[in-house]
Scaffold this motif. Structure first.
Motif, PDB file in Angstrom:
ATOM      1  N   HIS A  60       0.773  -1.107  -0.154  1.00  0.00           N
ATOM      2  CA  HIS A  60      -0.116   0.024   0.022  1.00  0.00           C
ATOM      3  C   HIS A  60       0.874   1.334   0.115  1.00  0.00           C
ATOM      4  O   HIS A  60       1.412   1.672   1.127  1.00  0.00           O
ATOM      5  CB  HIS A  60      -0.760   0.073   1.384  1.00  0.00           C
ATOM      6  CG  HIS A  60      -1.854  -1.031   1.107  1.00  0.00           C
ATOM      7  ND1 HIS A  60      -3.143  -1.276   2.307  1.00  0.00           N
ATOM      8  CD2 HIS A  60      -2.163  -2.243   0.289  1.00  0.00           C
ATOM      9  CE1 HIS A  60      -3.661  -2.156   1.829  1.00  0.00           C
ATOM     10  NE2 HIS A  60      -3.325  -2.786   0.821  1.00  0.00           N
ATOM     11  N   ASP A  92      -5.354  -1.362  -7.109  1.00  0.00           N
ATOM     12  CA  ASP A  92      -6.571  -1.348  -6.351  1.00  0.00           C
ATOM     13  C   ASP A  92      -6.721  -0.058  -5.590  1.00  0.00           C
ATOM     14  O   ASP A  92      -5.959   0.906  -5.888  1.00  0.00           O
ATOM     15  CB  ASP A  92      -6.563  -2.406  -5.630  1.00  0.00           C
ATOM     16  CG  ASP A  92      -5.250  -2.260  -4.277  1.00  0.00           C
ATOM     17  OD1 ASP A  92      -4.312  -1.393  -4.743  1.00  0.00           O
ATOM     18  OD2 ASP A  92      -4.977  -3.063  -3.512  1.00  0.00           O
ATOM     19  N   LYS A  93      -7.685   0.149  -4.845  1.00  0.00           N
ATOM     20  CA  LYS A  93      -8.169   1.166  -4.147  1.00  0.00           C
ATOM     21  C   LYS A  93      -7.041   1.798  -3.247  1.00  0.00           C
ATOM     22  O   LYS A  93      -6.955   3.065  -2.862  1.00  0.00           O
ATOM     23  CB  LYS A  93      -9.396   1.270  -3.505  1.00  0.00           C
ATOM     24  CG  LYS A  93      -9.757  -0.008  -2.330  1.00  0.00           C
ATOM     25  CD  LYS A  93     -10.869   0.145  -1.779  1.00  0.00           C
ATOM     26  CE  LYS A  93     -11.164  -1.046  -0.752  1.00  0.00           C
ATOM     27  NZ  LYS A  93     -12.302  -1.077   0.175  1.00  0.00           N
ATOM     28  N   SER A  94      -6.320   0.759  -2.662  1.00  0.00           N
ATOM     29  CA  SER A  94      -5.266   1.120  -1.597  1.00  0.00           C
ATOM     30  C   SER A  94      -4.178   1.994  -2.177  1.00  0.00           C
ATOM     31  O   SER A  94      -3.504   2.809  -1.286  1.00  0.00           O
ATOM     32  CB  SER A  94      -4.770   0.057  -0.990  1.00  0.00           C
ATOM     33  OG  SER A  94      -3.970  -0.810  -2.032  1.00  0.00           O
ATOM     34  N   SER A  96      -4.754   3.795  -5.325  1.00  0.00           N
ATOM     35  CA  SER A  96      -5.244   4.794  -6.201  1.00  0.00           C
ATOM     36  C   SER A  96      -5.110   6.322  -5.725  1.00  0.00           C
ATOM     37  O   SER A  96      -5.110   6.656  -4.653  1.00  0.00           O
ATOM     38  CB  SER A  96      -6.755   4.472  -6.304  1.00  0.00           C
ATOM     39  OG  SER A  96      -7.622   4.779  -5.197  1.00  0.00           O
TER      40      SER A  96
END
Length: 297
Positions: A60, A92-94, A96
């Motif tokens: 992340h 993934d959203k982590s 973005s």
């Protein structure tokens, strides 16, 4: 030429099929708090099948690379013969919204931190072609590159940079290729990062002719005369270790004390009479050398 493997995460079974595989690369951690619940079983399963094992972390990249790296290392505890990878991708959203510069900085810091902790293991980078060509700016992949170009032939990733592994297919399980000839070559490559054992110290060597000459010359010469001091000191050290010569008489001079001590060694070897006169012979000196770690020439 080349060998095949797979990379496993929690969506594979704890004991995937290993027929035809030479290696497996197992996901250990993701971000600051996720651990693959099947990691330990998958790793043990790969080792039991005789595979070379790699371990990887998915980042992340807004978080601390050192903190994530330390958690990965604490959980993975890489063993000798294993290699380590940063799975550098951020779809993934982590990840973005994390700027590319931050993603690059995370990669560089994670690789540096882990390599400092694991100086004797290969520490490398996984990246797909998009990240390798559009995010990367320095081609820093640590010790090796694992490149992903799904849909291309195994071993033909289509990049110029040197690579070690190629992920060429991603379906229910990710399929990988290694450019090395066989599993033994891969093991040797991993082992090449281990520290080289220190060479054994060279054994001292003495000349039989020099020792004989000293044994005949020194007792008749002035006190402390030493015709071949270096050779004699090796022999005297062995005689001291045998308890036949006092250490204060071990001075490199083959004087009467050393002659007497050597005669005692000859008698210990089974010689009698003139054969135990304290003048070294090849057999008795060879036995002393074999016992005390020096050579005779």
């Amino acid at each position: 030429m080349g060998i095949y493997g797979q990379d496993w995460a929690s969506y594979q079974s704890a004991t995937p099929e290993t027929t035809g595989l030479a290696f497996a690369i197992v996901k250990v951690t993701e971000g600051p708090d996720y651990t693959n619940p099947r990691f330990a079983q998958q790793r043990a399963h790969a080792h039991a099948a005789g595979l070379v094992v790699g371990l990887y972390h998915y980042p992340h990249m807004a978080d601390s690379p050192a903190a994530e790296a330390d958690r990965f290392l604490k959980i993975a505890q890489p063993k000798a013969g294993e290699f380590v990878v940063l799975d550098w991708e951020g779809y993934d959203k982590s990840n973005s919204g994390v700027p590319k510069a931050t993603q690059i900085a995370y990669r560089d810091a994670w690789l540096k931190h882990v390599k400092e902790k694991l100086p004797h293991a290969p520490v490398g980078l996984y990246a797909n072609v998009d990240y390798w060509t559009n995010v990367d700016r320095t081609s820093n992949c640590g010790d090796f590159l694992w490149i992903a170009t799904a849909g291309r032939a195994a071993g033909a990733p289509g990049i110029e940079h040197e690579w070690m592994f190629h992920q060429y297919s991603a379906s229910d399980v990710d399929h990988d290729y290694c450019r090395l000839a066989d599993a033994d070559a891969l093991r040797s490559w991993v082992a090449s990062f281990a520290p080289k054992p220190a060479p054994a110290p060279a054994k001292p060597a003495v000349s039989l002719a020099n020792v004989i000459a000293a044994a005949r010359h020194d007792p008749k010469a002035a006190q402390g005369a030493a015709l071949h001091r270096a050779d004699v000191q090796v022999v005297e050290k062995a005689l001291v270790a045998e308890g036949l010569l006092r250490s204060e008489w071990s001075d490199g001079s083959f004087g009467t004390k050393t002659v007497g001590a050597y005669g005692a060694w000859q008698r210990r070897c089974g010689y009698q009479g003139t054969d135990a006169d304290g003048i070294p012979g090849r057999d008795s000196l060879g036995k002393l050398a074999a016992k005390h770690g020096f050579l005779v020439h």
